[in-house]
Design a protein around this motif. Structure first.
Motif, PDB file in Angstrom:
ATOM      1  N   GLY A  59       0.825  -1.286  -0.013  1.00 10.06           N
ATOM      2  CA  GLY A  59       0.010   0.047   0.024  1.00 10.06           C
ATOM      3  C   GLY A  59       0.912   1.082  -0.106  1.00 10.06           C
ATOM      4  N   LYS A  98       2.953   0.287   4.343  1.00  8.94           N
ATOM      5  CA  LYS A  98       1.687  -0.534   4.494  1.00  8.94           C
ATOM      6  C   LYS A  98       1.768  -1.889   3.551  1.00  8.94           C
ATOM      7  N   ASP A 148      -4.040  -6.618   7.490  1.00 18.73           N
ATOM      8  CA  ASP A 148      -3.363  -5.102   7.045  1.00 18.73           C
ATOM      9  C   ASP A 148      -2.569  -4.577   8.227  1.00 18.73           C
TER      10      ASP A 148
END
Length: 193
Positions: A59, A98, A148
Motif C-alpha cells: 500500500g 503499508k 493489514d
C-alpha cells in the motif's frame, strides 16, 4: 593412407573452437540470469505477489516524522540516540510501508514478517530488516482472511539517482520484489534531525 592435418588446417579450426567456447559461456551466463529472473531476484518490482499460499500487496509508503527528536528546535540540537531508544540514528529516517497479507486458501498459513521481508534498493545494502511493525506478532493467517499493517524500516532517504526502494519477500524457497512507491512523500528532514 591418412594424411596428418597441416598447420594451416589446424589454424583454421582454432577460431571455430573459440566460437563454440564463447557460445557455451554465453549460454551458461544467460541461463544463470534467467534462473535469477525466474526466482524473482532480477525481476522488476511489482505491487502484489503470491508465495507459499499467501498474497502480499504493498500500500502507501511514507516517511515518519519522529516527534521530540530535537532537544531545542531553535538551535537544531539533536537529541543523542541513547536518549531516544529505538529512534533512527545518524542520517536514517523511519519509513512506514503499508502491507496487506491475504490467505485465499482453505487452510491456515504460518508467516514470519521479520525473516520474510527486507528492504532493498535506495541506499540500503539490499537486506535491511524491519525495525518494527503493527501486526502485533501475528504468526499465522486463517483461511480466507486478510490482515493489514505497516512495516517500519530505518534507512537513509534515497536521492533521485538511487535505485527505487522495494520489499524483498522470501518465502518457501521463492522470492518476489514488491515496489515501494514514495511519490510525493518527501519529509522535512530538519524535523528528523
Amino acid at each position: 593412407m591418412r594424411r596428418a592435418p597441416t598447420r594451416a588446417a589446424s589454424r583454421s579450426v582454432r577460431p571455430m573452437y573459440r566460437a563454440v567456447v564463447a557460445v557455451a559461456v554465453f549460454v551458461a551466463v544467460a541461463g544463470t540470469g534467467v534462473g535469477f529472473w525466474l526466482r524473482g531476484e532480477g525481476a522488476a518490482p511489482v505491487a502484489s505477489a503470491t508465495l507459499g499460499g499467501l498474497t502480499a500487496t504493498i500500500g502507501h509508503a511514507s516517511w515518519v516524522v519522529m516527534q521530540n527528536h530535537e532537544m531545542d528546535g531553535q538551535d537544531g540540537y539533536q537529541m543523542p540516540a541513547q536518549m531516544m531508544p529505538g529512534a533512527p540514528e545518524g542520517d536514517d529516517m523511519r519509513l512506514g510501508v503499508k502491507l496487506s497479507l491475504t490467505n485465499p486458501g482453505a487452510g491456515a498459513r504460518l508467516f514470519d514478517l521479520g525473516t520474510e521481508f527486507t528492504l532493498g534498493g535506495g541506499r540500503t545494502d539490499g537486506h535491511l530488516a524491519p525495525q518494527a511493525d503493527t501486526f502485533g506478532g501475528l504468526p499465522r493467517l486463517t483461511a480466507h482472511s486478510q490482515v493489514d499493517g505497516v512495516l517500519y524500516f530505518d534507512t537513509p532517504m534515497p536521492s533521485q539517482a538511487d535505485p527505487p526502494l522495494f520489499l524483498n519477500w522470501r518465502r518457501d524457497g521463492g522470492q518476489h520484489r514488491l515496489l515501494v512507491d514514495l511519490r510525493g512523500t518527501a519529509p522535512d528532514h530538519h524535523s528528523h534531525g
